[in-house]
Design a protein around this motif. Sequence first.
Motif, PDB file in Angstrom:
ATOM      1  N   THR A 101       4.574  -7.039  -9.277  1.00 58.93           N
ATOM      2  CA  THR A 101       3.501  -7.356 -10.225  1.00 58.93           C
ATOM      3  C   THR A 101       2.131  -6.932  -9.698  1.00 58.93           C
ATOM      4  N   CYS A 102       1.901  -7.088  -8.422  1.00 57.54           N
ATOM      5  CA  CYS A 102       0.593  -6.779  -7.843  1.00 57.54           C
ATOM      6  C   CYS A 102       0.315  -5.276  -7.765  1.00 57.54           C
ATOM      7  N   LEU A 103       1.354  -4.492  -7.569  1.00 60.39           N
ATOM      8  CA  LEU A 103       1.206  -3.064  -7.297  1.00 60.39           C
ATOM      9  C   LEU A 103       0.366  -2.319  -8.329  1.00 60.39           C
ATOM     10  N   PRO A 104       0.693  -2.363  -9.615  1.00 56.29           N
ATOM     11  CA  PRO A 104      -0.110  -1.608 -10.580  1.00 56.29           C
ATOM     12  C   PRO A 104      -1.471  -2.238 -10.876  1.00 56.29           C
ATOM     13  N   ASN A 105      -1.691  -3.455 -10.419  1.00 54.74           N
ATOM     14  CA  ASN A 105      -2.953  -4.136 -10.691  1.00 54.74           C
ATOM     15  C   ASN A 105      -4.026  -3.868  -9.646  1.00 54.74           C
TER      16      ASN A 105
ATOM     17  N   GLY B  10      -9.447  -9.435  -5.390  1.00 55.66           N
ATOM     18  CA  GLY B  10      -8.660 -10.603  -5.744  1.00 55.66           C
ATOM     19  C   GLY B  10      -7.720 -10.431  -6.918  1.00 55.66           C
ATOM     20  N   THR B  11      -7.689  -9.261  -7.510  1.00 55.35           N
ATOM     21  CA  THR B  11      -6.822  -9.024  -8.659  1.00 55.35           C
ATOM     22  C   THR B  11      -5.359  -9.258  -8.302  1.00 55.35           C
ATOM     23  N   CYS B  12      -4.940  -8.833  -7.143  1.00 57.21           N
ATOM     24  CA  CYS B  12      -3.546  -8.995  -6.722  1.00 57.21           C
ATOM     25  C   CYS B  12      -3.165 -10.468  -6.650  1.00 57.21           C
TER      26      CYS B  12
ATOM     27  N   ALA C 246       1.939 -15.616  -3.295  1.00 57.72           N
ATOM     28  CA  ALA C 246       2.141 -15.100  -1.947  1.00 57.72           C
ATOM     29  C   ALA C 246       0.952 -14.348  -1.370  1.00 57.72           C
ATOM     30  N   ILE C 247      -0.092 -14.172  -2.160  1.00 56.83           N
ATOM     31  CA  ILE C 247      -1.247 -13.386  -1.693  1.00 56.83           C
ATOM     32  C   ILE C 247      -2.416 -14.317  -1.425  1.00 56.83           C
TER      33      ILE C 247
ATOM     34  N   LYS D   4       2.850  -4.985   1.391  1.00 50.59           N
ATOM     35  CA  LYS D   4       1.763  -5.056   2.368  1.00 50.59           C
ATOM     36  C   LYS D   4       0.480  -4.526   1.754  1.00 50.59           C
ATOM     37  N   ILE D   5      -0.625  -5.047   2.241  1.00 43.16           N
ATOM     38  CA  ILE D   5      -1.939  -4.602   1.798  1.00 43.16           C
ATOM     39  C   ILE D   5      -2.613  -3.880   2.952  1.00 43.16           C
ATOM     40  N   ASP D   6      -3.079  -2.665   2.688  1.00 42.91           N
ATOM     41  CA  ASP D   6      -3.790  -1.889   3.705  1.00 42.91           C
ATOM     42  C   ASP D   6      -5.199  -2.469   3.841  1.00 42.91           C
TER      43      ASP D   6
END
Length: 56
Positions: free
Chosen positions: A14-18, A41-43, A51-52, A31-33
């Motif tokens: 869900t977070c990837l395209p956002n 904060g969108t993710c 989880a974020i 993972k977040i670079d």
Amino acid sequence: MAYVITDNCVACGTCLPNCPVEAISEGDIYKIDPDTCIECGTCAEVCPSGAILPPQ
């Protein structure tokens, strides 16, 4: 500091395209670079498993 994806990640995607800067990469746990993250904060807002976490 960047947002962090915890072990609660279920890799739902869900977070990837956002992410507006494409700072998130796929895996068993995403993972977040930290060099790319702009701390928007969108993710975290769209993560269904909570989880974020924000930068600390």
